[in-house]
Write a protein that holds these residues in place. Sequence first.
Motif, mmCIF file in Angstrom:
data_model
loop_
_atom_site.group_PDB
_atom_site.id
_atom_site.type_symbol
_atom_site.label_atom_id
_atom_site.label_comp_id
_atom_site.label_asym_id
_atom_site.label_seq_id
_atom_site.Cartn_x
_atom_site.Cartn_y
_atom_site.Cartn_z
ATOM 1 N N GLU A 313 37.288 25.955 63.262
ATOM 2 C CA GLU A 313 36.452 27.155 63.325
ATOM 3 C C GLU A 313 36.418 27.749 61.921
ATOM 4 O OE1 GLU A 313 35.239 29.483 65.963
ATOM 5 O OE2 GLU A 313 35.076 27.503 66.937
ATOM 6 N N VAL A 314 35.290 28.329 61.519
ATOM 7 C CA VAL A 314 35.243 28.921 60.179
ATOM 8 C C VAL A 314 36.037 30.226 60.186
ATOM 9 C CG1 VAL A 314 33.756 29.865 58.376
ATOM 10 C CG2 VAL A 314 32.992 27.896 59.729
ATOM 11 N N PRO A 315 37.084 30.325 59.358
ATOM 12 C CA PRO A 315 37.867 31.570 59.338
ATOM 13 C C PRO A 315 37.095 32.696 58.662
ATOM 14 C CG PRO A 315 38.707 30.023 57.708
ATOM 15 C CD PRO A 315 37.583 29.325 58.398
ATOM 16 N N ARG A 316 37.559 33.928 58.872
ATOM 17 C CA ARG A 316 36.957 35.067 58.179
ATOM 18 C C ARG A 316 37.335 34.970 56.709
ATOM 19 N NH1 ARG A 316 34.761 39.863 59.943
ATOM 20 N NH2 ARG A 316 34.795 41.508 58.394
ATOM 21 N N LEU A 317 36.323 35.093 55.852
ATOM 22 C CA LEU A 317 36.540 34.917 54.412
ATOM 23 C C LEU A 317 36.724 36.284 53.754
ATOM 24 C CD1 LEU A 317 36.373 33.144 51.788
ATOM 25 C CD2 LEU A 317 33.887 33.462 51.887
ATOM 26 N N SER A 318 37.640 36.361 52.804
ATOM 27 C CA SER A 318 37.671 37.555 51.959
ATOM 28 C C SER A 318 37.795 37.164 50.495
ATOM 29 C CB SER A 318 38.784 38.526 52.373
ATOM 30 O OG SER A 318 40.021 37.882 52.451
ATOM 31 N N VAL A 319 37.352 38.078 49.637
ATOM 32 C CA VAL A 319 37.430 37.864 48.187
ATOM 33 C C VAL A 319 37.939 39.154 47.549
ATOM 34 C CG1 VAL A 319 35.667 36.087 47.930
ATOM 35 C CG2 VAL A 319 34.980 38.493 47.980
ATOM 36 N N GLU A 320 38.389 39.044 46.301
ATOM 37 C CA GLU A 320 39.030 40.189 45.637
ATOM 38 C C GLU A 320 38.501 40.398 44.218
ATOM 39 O OE1 GLU A 320 43.398 39.772 47.791
ATOM 40 O OE2 GLU A 320 43.053 38.758 45.883
ATOM 41 N N PRO A 321 37.230 40.711 44.057
ATOM 42 C CA PRO A 321 36.734 40.928 42.695
ATOM 43 C C PRO A 321 37.232 42.254 42.122
ATOM 44 C CG PRO A 321 35.032 41.477 44.288
ATOM 45 C CD PRO A 321 36.193 40.941 45.078
ATOM 46 N N GLY A 322 37.684 42.228 40.902
ATOM 47 C CA GLY A 322 38.073 43.459 40.213
ATOM 48 C C GLY A 322 37.155 43.653 39.025
ATOM 49 N N ARG A 323 37.306 42.735 38.046
ATOM 50 C CA ARG A 323 36.524 42.813 36.814
ATOM 51 C C ARG A 323 35.012 42.832 37.086
ATOM 52 N NH1 ARG A 323 38.664 40.239 32.232
ATOM 53 N NH2 ARG A 323 39.854 39.062 33.764
ATOM 54 N N ALA A 324 34.561 42.003 38.041
ATOM 55 C CA ALA A 324 33.119 41.870 38.254
ATOM 56 C C ALA A 324 32.507 43.168 38.769
ATOM 57 C CB ALA A 324 32.833 40.720 39.222
ATOM 58 N N ILE A 325 33.320 44.037 39.359
ATOM 59 C CA ILE A 325 32.794 45.335 39.800
ATOM 60 C C ILE A 325 32.978 46.380 38.699
ATOM 61 C CG2 ILE A 325 33.144 47.238 41.433
ATOM 62 C CD1 ILE A 325 33.686 45.077 43.585
ATOM 63 N N ALA A 326 34.210 46.529 38.213
ATOM 64 C CA ALA A 326 34.486 47.636 37.283
ATOM 65 C C ALA A 326 34.054 47.341 35.850
ATOM 66 C CB ALA A 326 35.982 47.950 37.303
ATOM 67 N N GLY A 327 34.193 46.086 35.427
ATOM 68 C CA GLY A 327 34.032 45.744 34.014
ATOM 69 C C GLY A 327 32.735 46.221 33.388
ATOM 70 N N PRO A 328 31.589 45.786 33.948
ATOM 71 C CA PRO A 328 30.326 46.090 33.270
ATOM 72 C C PRO A 328 29.897 47.553 33.359
ATOM 73 C CG PRO A 328 30.122 44.250 34.850
ATOM 74 C CD PRO A 328 31.418 44.922 35.129
ATOM 75 N N THR A 329 30.580 48.371 34.153
ATOM 76 C CA THR A 329 30.114 49.735 34.399
ATOM 77 C C THR A 329 30.450 50.711 33.275
ATOM 78 O OG1 THR A 329 32.184 50.437 35.453
ATOM 79 C CG2 THR A 329 30.526 49.421 36.871
ATOM 80 N N THR A 330 31.303 50.295 32.348
ATOM 81 C CA THR A 330 31.930 51.256 31.428
ATOM 82 C C THR A 330 31.804 50.797 29.980
ATOM 83 O OG1 THR A 330 33.541 51.795 33.146
ATOM 84 C CG2 THR A 330 34.172 52.347 30.898
ATOM 85 N N PHE A 331 31.611 51.756 29.080
ATOM 86 C CA PHE A 331 31.786 51.441 27.651
ATOM 87 C C PHE A 331 32.799 52.401 27.058
ATOM 88 C CE2 PHE A 331 27.899 54.150 27.762
ATOM 89 C CZ PHE A 331 28.309 55.213 26.950
ATOM 90 N N THR A 332 33.441 51.947 25.988
ATOM 91 C CA THR A 332 34.355 52.820 25.265
ATOM 92 C C THR A 332 33.609 53.383 24.064
ATOM 93 O OG1 THR A 332 36.108 51.292 25.876
ATOM 94 C CG2 THR A 332 36.677 53.000 24.286
ATOM 95 N N LEU A 333 33.660 54.693 23.936
ATOM 96 C CA LEU A 333 32.965 55.364 22.831
ATOM 97 C C LEU A 333 33.997 55.741 21.772
ATOM 98 C CD1 LEU A 333 30.159 56.521 22.017
ATOM 99 C CD2 LEU A 333 30.851 58.655 23.136
ATOM 100 N N TYR A 334 33.721 55.339 20.538
ATOM 101 C CA TYR A 334 34.630 55.631 19.428
ATOM 102 C C TYR A 334 33.855 56.341 18.328
ATOM 103 C CZ TYR A 334 37.460 51.634 21.244
ATOM 104 O OH TYR A 334 38.192 50.753 22.000
ATOM 105 N N GLU A 335 34.603 57.117 17.534
ATOM 106 C CA GLU A 335 34.011 57.646 16.308
ATOM 107 C C GLU A 335 34.473 56.769 15.150
ATOM 108 O OE1 GLU A 335 33.905 61.984 15.571
ATOM 109 O OE2 GLU A 335 34.606 61.452 13.561
ATOM 110 N N VAL A 336 33.526 56.458 14.291
ATOM 111 C CA VAL A 336 33.845 55.641 13.120
ATOM 112 C C VAL A 336 34.607 56.492 12.108
ATOM 113 C CG1 VAL A 336 32.827 54.396 11.151
ATOM 114 C CG2 VAL A 336 31.840 54.150 13.451
#
Length: 463
Positions: A313-336
């Motif tokens: 029987e096909v079991p219930r599948l789960s996945v655990e993305p971390g980077r793929a959700i949080a990573g692209p949402t943020t930038f770090t702002l620096y002063e030169v």
Amino acid sequence: MSRSAHPAGPRHADVLPEGHYTAPPTDLNALDPRVWARTVGRDADGVVTVGGVDVKTLAEEFGTPGYFLDENDFRARCRAWREAFGADADVFYAGKAFLCRAVVRWLNEEGLNLDVCSAGELATALGAGMPAERIALHGNNKSEAEIRRAVEAGVGRIVLDSFQEIVRVAHIAERLGKRQRVQIRVTVGVEAHTHEFIATAHEDQKFGIPLAGGLAAEAVRRALKLDGLELIGVHSHIGSQIFDTSGFEVAAHRVVGLLKEIRDEHGIELPEIDLGGGLGIAYTSEDDPSEPHQIAKALRDIVHRECEAAGLEVPRLSVEPGRAIAGPTTFTLYEVGTVKELPALRTYVSVDGGMSDNIRTALYDAEYSVALVSRISTAEPMLSRVVGKHCESGDIVVRDAFLPADLAPGDLIAVPATGAYCRSMASNYNHALRPPVVAVKDGQAREIVRRETEEDLLRLDVG
Ligand code: LLP
């Protein structure tokens, strides 16, 4: 990836140093949408905005360095993962990427579950109202106290990582008069094509129980005998920043192979499998990650095919993305700050943060992009290395990048794709104060993690 071959450079044209760079981009002001959060763009004056707020205003209000997170993008990514996997699968966001109470509330509202790997992450999850049954506890060395807290709270699953832990969790659950739902984490012997320190399914490492030599099958035998445990499935996490699904294919094949062995030996079909996280994101324009629906289809197809072949029987599948959700949402702002040109080499651009807010470049040789965001510039490209202000020459944020040659102290630059494993791995090295995380949405910005202060720092120093 070797990218040291470089056409004649526009600034230091005679001698070009070794480095991971290709030709300078044709337009230094362009913002590649694969690398930047979804609502990022430039306003009529050329100033970069996120969530409808421009970076000059953000810098004035919240200071630099700071992590600026596009809340609508974060939520949209949660929904994309949730919808891609559908109602017969579960998406557990990996909190180690970045966790705070606001994030827990967003996950809750968007229907995601949460993977935690420490008492601190568990406390954050429970404290912000994530229902315990939607929490999974991970870790290769969970303490008695962590296990007790998780069992008492009623977490949906504890992922067992060793023979000793099987017994430990069973005893704690029994003492508390409970039967704890558990998965067993197995190492499937896949070499993920990523940095050694973020690859986790080859056998010679600290996580999981190897399938090889029948060790995982023995772990199952032991877990099934213990009253305190309800064995619900098998877990595999093969590593991080992976672009190619073939590793998951091999992992699914081997995990389903174990489920079949279990069925043949014990006459039971375990109802769940978890294929972990690890899906890659674009840090530079050269990275080309798949979309959640493509990943979901690939993983579901693999599991269905393998189960059909095994007569399960096909079991219930789960996945655990971390980077793929949080990573692209943020930038770090620096002063030169200081801009130091080393003739025939490159220009060192110092910013007001560094390895204390992004250790990934120093630790994994990670590659990042960078852009001037407080204005546009038509100056020629300048081969640059963005470095921090710490007392260490390895304190590099972006190893090789092109910035406009008129870059000057006071300009704001931003490094995209820093939402995962930057704030969560930040340190107080050199007594740096860890930057805030500011969520921006529909023209409003608010701190969801505030900037550390000297009082915060000194409070722990009890003299
Ligand atoms: N599940 C388990 C069991 C994990 O160990 C991890 C990550 C994840 C899920 C989430 O992986 P993701 O989708 O975020 O790649 N500090 C490193 C990454 C370490 C990842 C540890 N485990 C980095 O900055 O690249």
